[in-house]
Design an enzyme around this catalytic site. Structure first.
Site, PDB file in Angstrom:
ATOM      1  N   GLY A 143       0.807  -1.215   0.000  1.00 13.59           N
ATOM      2  CA  GLY A 143       0.000   0.000   0.000  1.00 13.59           C
ATOM      3  C   GLY A 143       0.838   1.262   0.000  1.00 13.59           C
ATOM      4  O   GLY A 143       1.219   1.755   1.080  1.00 13.59           O
ATOM      5  N   ARG A 281      -5.105 -18.131 -42.417  1.00 15.39           N
ATOM      6  CA  ARG A 281      -6.190 -17.276 -42.915  1.00 15.39           C
ATOM      7  C   ARG A 281      -5.949 -16.962 -44.391  1.00 15.39           C
ATOM      8  O   ARG A 281      -4.897 -16.425 -44.753  1.00 15.39           O
ATOM      9  CB  ARG A 281      -6.251 -15.976 -42.108  1.00 15.39           C
ATOM     10  CG  ARG A 281      -7.248 -14.942 -42.625  1.00 15.39           C
ATOM     11  CD  ARG A 281      -8.675 -15.354 -42.301  1.00 15.39           C
ATOM     12  NE  ARG A 281      -9.565 -14.195 -42.383  1.00 15.39           N
ATOM     13  CZ  ARG A 281     -10.283 -13.868 -43.442  1.00 15.39           C
ATOM     14  NH1 ARG A 281     -10.217 -14.617 -44.544  1.00 15.39           N
ATOM     15  NH2 ARG A 281     -11.062 -12.810 -43.418  1.00 15.39           N
ATOM     16  N   GLU A 376       3.747   1.279 -11.721  1.00 18.84           N
ATOM     17  CA  GLU A 376       5.181   1.182 -11.415  1.00 18.84           C
ATOM     18  C   GLU A 376       5.966   2.290 -12.117  1.00 18.84           C
ATOM     19  O   GLU A 376       7.095   2.096 -12.554  1.00 18.84           O
ATOM     20  CB  GLU A 376       5.755  -0.194 -11.815  1.00 18.84           C
ATOM     21  CG  GLU A 376       4.959  -1.390 -11.376  1.00 18.84           C
ATOM     22  CD  GLU A 376       4.980  -1.637  -9.885  1.00 18.84           C
ATOM     23  OE1 GLU A 376       5.642  -0.855  -9.175  1.00 18.84           O
ATOM     24  OE2 GLU A 376       4.324  -2.578  -9.434  1.00 18.84           O
ATOM     25  N   GLY A 377       5.346   3.460 -12.223  1.00 17.94           N
ATOM     26  CA  GLY A 377       5.974   4.590 -12.895  1.00 17.94           C
ATOM     27  C   GLY A 377       5.441   4.765 -14.297  1.00 17.94           C
ATOM     28  O   GLY A 377       5.562   3.869 -15.136  1.00 17.94           O
ATOM     29  N   THR A 378       4.820   5.906 -14.560  1.00 19.17           N
ATOM     30  CA  THR A 378       4.301   6.188 -15.892  1.00 19.17           C
ATOM     31  C   THR A 378       5.461   6.373 -16.877  1.00 19.17           C
ATOM     32  O   THR A 378       6.608   6.614 -16.480  1.00 19.17           O
ATOM     33  CB  THR A 378       3.453   7.462 -15.888  1.00 19.17           C
ATOM     34  OG1 THR A 378       4.304   8.591 -15.565  1.00 19.17           O
ATOM     35  CG2 THR A 378       2.320   7.382 -14.858  1.00 19.17           C
TER      36      THR A 378
END
Length: 397
Positions: A143, A281, A376-378
């Site tokens: 937290g 495909r 965890e950090g931008t």
């Protein structure tokens, strides 16, 4: 009139085989990666579309992760496997090839909850919690982030005040992975002496975890708000070696290291899924994979995946060889998450309409990576951390 046809198919290689990255690994590292990949393929992937759609993550997976030795695997003693950093990174890669939610669970348990107790706790705290957390018999959370303080955790409003020999905590934490599942939370709070950490059993009176619903990303992951309302703890709950904000930030750097590898798992799975689809495909009576524009996309994505893998392995070797700087982990997290997200999105374009269903993984991975890009950090904060390392000036203060 001449009819165009695709040339005969020659031997094919999987994306990372072109880079020969397996040759850079030890036998033990390859074995760990193969073991985790088999577990993900047989136990997790068959159910992930249902778990993602229903926004659930079965709690019993914790014991399965523990039995496999994944929880706190890079720590020594207390029931932990004691592997090197590269092995931990490879396990994160294979888990995130299944889903970011799996890697998030293991990362938060090992690199945040367990590491905070392992690195800053008393021997009594370690003995009480680490063996249970390593086995998956208990679940932990971490937290730190608050509703108004993510990139700037130093501004946190959660307070811990002394009351005799006890501590009393009040505040709110937000975006907490595993919060609603946790048996124990490491909670960071302001005190008169600065930021301190506390080991908080979640059955303590005044502690509440409220799960966050209606998420568009990381749906197979439990994300929660933690509310602390006059939570009273004994003095022994304080982490004795945690002094200041550097303590939780050092744990976050460990978790980021796992993401450097983990994001590549989402990218690899997206690319392999798309390669298999494009080979079968047919469009205009030819395999989709035989068209030049499709091959250009596949080649460019393979290039970025391989470069990211080489960067991750390099950082792992630095970490195992004596240490890796936080700014170097920022380089890895910034590049690999950004490129993994671009790969997942590009893969979806090759899949066409089929790509918007949960039958195929790329759009699910892309949705998850939107969160990984931020937590965890931008990306912005990692860019500025790199900028500070280059210029010596902190642009974000």
């Amino acid at each position: 009139m001449t009819t165009l046809s695709a040339p005969p198919v020659t031997e094919t290689l999987r994306p990372l085989e072109l880079f020969g990255t397996d040759q850079l690994l030890s036998e033990d590292e390859r074995d760990i990666a193969a073991t985790v990949r088999k577990f993900v393929d047989t136990r997790l992937k068959p159910h992930i579309s249902d778990w993602f759609e229903s926004a659930t993550l079965p709690k019993e997976l914790a014991k399965e992760f523990g039995k496999l030795g994944l929880l706190g695997m890079h720590l020594d003693g207390y029931g932990c496997a004691g592997t090197n950093a590269v092995s931990y990174g490879l396990a994160c890669l294979e888990l995130e090839a299944g889903d970011s939610g799996f890697r998030s669970f293991v990362s938060v348990q090992g690199s945040l909850s367990m590491l905070s107790i392992y690195r800053f706790g008393s021997e009594e705290q370690k003995q009480e919690w680490l063996p249970r957390l390593a086995a998956g018999d208990a679940i932990g959370c971490f937290g730190l982030t608050e509703p108004d303080f993510g990139s700037n955790p130093g501004g946190m409003r959660t307070r811990a005040r002394r009351d005799g020999t006890d501590w009393v905590l009040n505040g709110t934490k937000m975006w907490i992975t595993n919060g609603g599942l946790a048996d124990v939370a490491t909670v960071w709070a302001q005190t008169d002496e600065g930021v301190r950490g506390f080991v908080v059993p979640t059955d303590t009176p005044g502690f509440t975890a409220n799960n966050i619903h209606k998420k568009l990303s990381l749906r197979a992951s439990v994300t929660s708000e933690l509310v602390l309302d006059n939570v009273r703890l004994p003095a022994s709950a304080e982490l004795p070696l945690a002094r200041g904000l550097s303590a939780p930030l050092s744990c976050l750097n460990e978790a980021r290291f796992g993401i450097v590898f983990g994001a590549l798992g989402a990218a690899r799975d997206s690319l392999e899924t798309t390669l298999d689809y494009a080979q079968t495909r047919e469009v205009f009576d030819r395999p989709l994979s035989s068209f030049q524009l499709t091959q250009e996309k596949l080649a460019n994505m393979t290039l970025e995946l391989g470069k990211g893998m080489l960067l991750a392995l390099h950082l792992g070797r630095l970490k195992d060889g004596g240490g890796v700087r936080p700014e170097q982990v920022s380089l890895g997290k910034l590049n690999n998450v950004r490129e993994a997200l671009a790969i997942a999105r590009e893969c979806r374009t090759i899949l066409g309409g089929s790509g918007i269903t949960l039958e195929y993984s790329p759009l699910r991975h892309a949705n998850n990576l939107e969160s990984v890009l931020t937590y965890e950090g931008t990306s912005e904060m990692h860019l500025l951390s790199i900028g500070k390392a280059l210029t010596g000036q902190a642009a974000f203060r």
